[in-house]
Design an enzyme around this catalytic site. Structure first.
Site, PDB file in Angstrom:
ATOM      1  N   ARG A  93       0.812  -1.214   0.000  1.00 29.66           N
ATOM      2  CA  ARG A  93       0.000   0.000   0.000  1.00 29.66           C
ATOM      3  C   ARG A  93       0.851   1.272   0.000  1.00 29.66           C
ATOM      4  O   ARG A  93       0.417   2.317  -0.472  1.00 29.66           O
ATOM      5  CB  ARG A  93      -0.886   0.023   1.255  1.00 29.66           C
ATOM      6  CG  ARG A  93      -2.089  -0.843   1.186  1.00 29.66           C
ATOM      7  CD  ARG A  93      -2.956  -0.584   2.370  1.00 29.66           C
ATOM      8  NE  ARG A  93      -3.784   0.589   2.228  1.00 29.66           N
ATOM      9  CZ  ARG A  93      -3.488   1.785   2.659  1.00 29.66           C
ATOM     10  NH1 ARG A  93      -2.376   2.025   3.274  1.00 29.66           N
ATOM     11  NH2 ARG A  93      -4.332   2.774   2.484  1.00 29.66           N
ATOM     12  N   CYS A 117      -7.321  -5.027   2.281  1.00 29.24           N
ATOM     13  CA  CYS A 117      -6.180  -5.858   2.632  1.00 29.24           C
ATOM     14  C   CYS A 117      -6.545  -6.648   3.874  1.00 29.24           C
ATOM     15  O   CYS A 117      -7.623  -6.467   4.430  1.00 29.24           O
ATOM     16  CB  CYS A 117      -4.922  -5.033   2.842  1.00 29.24           C
ATOM     17  SG  CYS A 117      -4.906  -4.124   4.367  1.00 29.24           S
ATOM     18  N   ASP A 309       0.811  -1.555  15.521  1.00 24.66           N
ATOM     19  CA  ASP A 309       1.795  -2.502  14.982  1.00 24.66           C
ATOM     20  C   ASP A 309       2.444  -3.374  16.061  1.00 24.66           C
ATOM     21  O   ASP A 309       3.251  -4.244  15.741  1.00 24.66           O
ATOM     22  CB  ASP A 309       2.878  -1.748  14.193  1.00 24.66           C
ATOM     23  CG  ASP A 309       2.392  -1.374  12.805  1.00 24.66           C
ATOM     24  OD1 ASP A 309       1.291  -1.799  12.413  1.00 24.66           O
ATOM     25  OD2 ASP A 309       3.116  -0.639  12.103  1.00 24.66           O
ATOM     26  N   ILE A 331      -7.340   1.279  15.622  1.00 21.61           N
ATOM     27  CA  ILE A 331      -6.829   1.842  14.358  1.00 21.61           C
ATOM     28  C   ILE A 331      -7.372   1.091  13.142  1.00 21.61           C
ATOM     29  O   ILE A 331      -7.855   1.698  12.193  1.00 21.61           O
ATOM     30  CB  ILE A 331      -5.278   1.837  14.319  1.00 21.61           C
ATOM     31  CG1 ILE A 331      -4.699   2.476  15.582  1.00 21.61           C
ATOM     32  CG2 ILE A 331      -4.760   2.532  13.061  1.00 21.61           C
ATOM     33  CD1 ILE A 331      -4.935   3.960  15.741  1.00 21.61           C
ATOM     34  N   ARG A 401       8.183  -9.064   4.370  1.00 22.67           N
ATOM     35  CA  ARG A 401       7.920  -7.686   3.961  1.00 22.67           C
ATOM     36  C   ARG A 401       8.579  -6.699   4.912  1.00 22.67           C
ATOM     37  O   ARG A 401       8.929  -5.582   4.505  1.00 22.67           O
ATOM     38  CB  ARG A 401       6.404  -7.423   3.941  1.00 22.67           C
ATOM     39  CG  ARG A 401       5.679  -8.037   2.774  1.00 22.67           C
ATOM     40  CD  ARG A 401       4.241  -7.547   2.752  1.00 22.67           C
ATOM     41  NE  ARG A 401       4.208  -6.134   3.101  1.00 22.67           N
ATOM     42  CZ  ARG A 401       3.295  -5.569   3.873  1.00 22.67           C
ATOM     43  NH1 ARG A 401       2.301  -6.268   4.351  1.00 22.67           N
ATOM     44  NH2 ARG A 401       3.353  -4.290   4.148  1.00 22.67           N
TER      45      ARG A 401
HETATM   46  C1  UD1 Z   1       0.883   3.388   8.696  1.00 21.77           C
HETATM   47  C2  UD1 Z   1       1.940   2.333   8.735  1.00 21.77           C
HETATM   48  C3  UD1 Z   1       1.365   1.062   9.309  1.00 21.77           C
HETATM   49  C4  UD1 Z   1       0.738   1.345  10.656  1.00 21.77           C
HETATM   50  C5  UD1 Z   1      -0.256   2.500  10.560  1.00 21.77           C
HETATM   51  C6  UD1 Z   1      -0.825   2.933  11.907  1.00 21.77           C
HETATM   52  C7  UD1 Z   1       3.424   2.828   6.863  1.00 21.77           C
HETATM   53  C8  UD1 Z   1       3.869   2.443   5.501  1.00 21.77           C
HETATM   54  N1  UD1 Z   1       2.420   2.101   7.381  1.00 21.77           N
HETATM   55  O1  UD1 Z   1      -0.141   2.908   7.835  1.00 21.77           O
HETATM   56  O2  UD1 Z   1       2.399   0.107   9.453  1.00 21.77           O
HETATM   57  O3  UD1 Z   1       0.037   0.183  11.057  1.00 21.77           O
HETATM   58  O4  UD1 Z   1       0.371   3.627   9.979  1.00 21.77           O
HETATM   59  O5  UD1 Z   1       0.168   3.412  12.727  1.00 21.77           O
HETATM   60  O6  UD1 Z   1       3.966   3.731   7.501  1.00 21.77           O
HETATM   61  N2  UD1 Z   1      -7.603   6.198   7.082  1.00 21.77           N
HETATM   62  C9  UD1 Z   1      -8.708   6.661   6.389  1.00 21.77           C
HETATM   63  N3  UD1 Z   1      -8.525   7.366   5.225  1.00 21.77           N
HETATM   64  C10 UD1 Z   1      -7.268   7.628   4.741  1.00 21.77           C
HETATM   65  C11 UD1 Z   1      -6.147   7.155   5.444  1.00 21.77           C
HETATM   66  C12 UD1 Z   1      -6.348   6.441   6.605  1.00 21.77           C
HETATM   67  O7  UD1 Z   1      -9.838   6.445   6.796  1.00 21.77           O
HETATM   68  O8  UD1 Z   1      -7.171   8.276   3.702  1.00 21.77           O
HETATM   69  C13 UD1 Z   1      -7.806   5.450   8.314  1.00 21.77           C
HETATM   70  C14 UD1 Z   1      -7.317   4.005   8.218  1.00 21.77           C
HETATM   71  O9  UD1 Z   1      -8.298   3.156   7.686  1.00 21.77           O
HETATM   72  C15 UD1 Z   1      -6.992   3.692   9.667  1.00 21.77           C
HETATM   73  C16 UD1 Z   1      -6.463   5.031  10.192  1.00 21.77           C
HETATM   74  O10 UD1 Z   1      -6.981   6.032   9.330  1.00 21.77           O
HETATM   75  O11 UD1 Z   1      -8.167   3.361  10.370  1.00 21.77           O
HETATM   76  C17 UD1 Z   1      -4.967   5.143  10.269  1.00 21.77           C
HETATM   77  O12 UD1 Z   1      -4.420   4.847   9.020  1.00 21.77           O
HETATM   78  P1  UD1 Z   1      -2.992   5.386   8.566  1.00 21.77           P
HETATM   79  O13 UD1 Z   1      -2.277   6.040   9.686  1.00 21.77           O
HETATM   80  O14 UD1 Z   1      -3.177   6.148   7.299  1.00 21.77           O
HETATM   81  O15 UD1 Z   1      -2.234   4.060   8.280  1.00 21.77           O
HETATM   82  P2  UD1 Z   1      -1.189   3.879   7.176  1.00 21.77           P
HETATM   83  O16 UD1 Z   1      -0.508   5.184   6.925  1.00 21.77           O
HETATM   84  O17 UD1 Z   1      -1.807   3.122   6.048  1.00 21.77           O
END
Ligand code: UD1
Length: 430
Positions: A93, A117, A309, A331, A401
């Site tokens: 992602r 995912c 995590d 989360i 990964r």
């Molecule tokens: C990053 C980390 C991942 C970690 C996560 C939470 C990387 C590459 N990945 O993932 O390992 O588990 O932070 O600390 O750094 N959300 C939305 N809309 C969006 C974006 C996010 O609704 O556009 C929601 C997600 O579904 C989730 C929450 O916000 O519930 C947090 O997501 P996010 O912090 O964006 O996670 P990642 O950046 O994907």
């Protein structure tokens, strides 16, 4: 498909060195797209996601040299495509991190929309909302997100994230660095990886303040240049090895880490009876206190609170701790898939929505289990290390990964673990 065969029961003893943070190296590599000059990154972990990210950069036209295994020298002078294809996005992602830099530097970018995912639907709507605030037009065309800056360049703006998003904050920081004018990000993620990316961007000439706080200010500049930067240590690998020492009743020295980056994890694990001594700013000494492990509740929340995590690894530890613990995952949905596998090994876990109730201590016994995502795989390895008998973990490509040479590292501290593969050359390499 590769599997791990683990014979549990050995207390892990010795010294382990922590590698660079995967979740920092991924955005830092994406940031190299912001300049035509060379950016050199050190301490890039040798894990599958980083190999995928390198492939993405090369597909876009960048040159990536690795004069040493963990050093990446990227020159994105000749970018000729602006698209992260589905083949890459579906395996990782974090490919969406190409969107911000491409849009900011070239005024256009196309990235396949990530599908669901294993840990639930993970939308990127907040990233897209933020790009629109910066003046981009965003449309969905045949499963791809297509973003354009109609005026050629993004415009600084105020972005209020309704939910804390790590990669969303990173994408905006990168995009806003080359936008015209000032951008404010409110309710920004405060993870150490955000600060690390900001450090790199500043070395490249960006004007950023407040990274690591909920409000980040970025004053856009016309151009960014080359830089050299060392990636921070991986705080989740650190936390995983702390649990490995505790769950096997061993004693580990964990070197090259940043204890200040995982204060909530250290505090929680100390509460449940793990003795964690800070030998110096980058070394921890870990063992279980004489009183054994006691259950305690935990809630996953954005940094600086307890990270999602580390939830699966904590659950493994709780199966071996005295009492009942409540683990609440706030989360991600569906992030308890490791629980059913641990139950097969003898754990007493009940799931209700986003809450898991774990009763311990239970004696775990080896069983064939299936890894469902990166951190779930780590938690099953931990459970297997303390289980009686043999555990065969299937689909360990997930762990490849994000954990560098996990088999070698665990064997070096006394674990009885081997990779079972049809291709012995691959087993040697990882
Ligand atoms: C990053 C980390 C991942 C970690 C996560 C939470 C990387 C590459 N990945 O993932 O390992 O588990 O932070 O600390 O750094 N959300 C939305 N809309 C969006 C974006 C996010 O609704 O556009 C929601 C997600 O579904 C989730 C929450 O916000 O519930 C947090 O997501 P996010 O912090 O964006 O996670 P990642 O950046 O994907």
């Amino acid at each position: 498909m590769d599997k791990f065969l683990i014979r549990g029961g050995n207390p892990l003893k010795g010294t382990i060195e922590i590698g660079g943070a995967k979740n920092s190296a991924l955005p830092c590599l994406a940031a190299t797209l912001l300049t035509a000059e060379t950016v050199t990154l050190h301490n890039v972990p040798y894990v599958k996601d980083l190999i995928t990210q390198r492939r993405l950069l090369e597909d876009l036209g960048a040159t990536v040299l690795t004069p040493e295994l963990r050093t990446h020298r990227v020159t994105a002078a000749n970018i000729d495509t602006f698209e992260a294809p589905y083949e890459l996005v579906k395996t990782m992602r974090a490919s969406v991190l190409a969107l911000g830099p491409l849009l900011a530097r070239f005024g256009k970018a196309k990235v396949s929309l990530p599908g669901g995912c294993a840990i639930g639907t993970r939308p990127i709507d907040l990233h897209l909302m933020a790009f629109e605030r910066l003046g981009a037009t965003v449309s969905l065309e045949s499963g791809d997100v297509v973003a354009r800056a109609p005026k050629g360049r993004l415009e600084g703006s105020q972005i209020d994230f309704e939910k804390v998003t790590v990669t969303g904050t990173e994408n905006v920081m990168m995009a806003a660095s080359l936008a015209r004018g000032r951008t404010i990000i409110r309710n920004a993620a405060m993870e150490p990886e955000i600060e690390d990316l900001a450090e790199l961007l500043k070395k490249m000439g960006a004007q950023i303040s407040g990274a690591g706080t909920p409000e980040i200010e970025i004053i856009g500049v016309d151009e960014l240049g080359g830089a050299e930067h060392t990636i921070i240590p991986d705080r989740i690998e650190t936390g995983t090895f702390i649990v490995a020492a505790a769950i096997t009743g061993g004693e580990l020295e964990i070197a090259h880490c940043r204890p200040d980056h995982l204060a909530a994890v250290i505090s929680k694990l100390s509460d449940v009876g793990v003795e964690i001594e800070k030998k110096n700013d980058s070394t921890l000494k870990v063992r279980v206190s004489g009183n054994g492990l006691k259950a305690a509740d935990v809630i996953t929340e954005p940094h600086p609170k307890f990270p999602t995590d580390m939830q699966a690894q904590y659950m493994a530890l709780m199966t071996r701790s005295e009492g009942t613990s409540k683990i609440v995952e706030t989360i991600f949905e569906n992030r308890f898939m490791h629980a059913s596998e641990m139950i097969r090994m003898g754990a007493d876990i009940h799931i209700n929505g986003n809450t898991a109730i774990v009763r311990g201590p239970r004696k775990l016994t080896g069983a064939p289990v299936i890894a469902s995502d990166l951190r779930a795989s780590a938690s099953l390895v931990l459970a297997a290390l303390c289980a009686e008998g043999e555990t065969l973990i299937d689909r360990v490509y997930h762990i490849d990964r994000g954990y560098e040479r996990i088999v070698r590292k665990l064997r070096s501290i006394g674990a009885d673990i081997e990779r079972v593969t049809e291709d012995s050359a691959v087993a040697e390499a990882v």
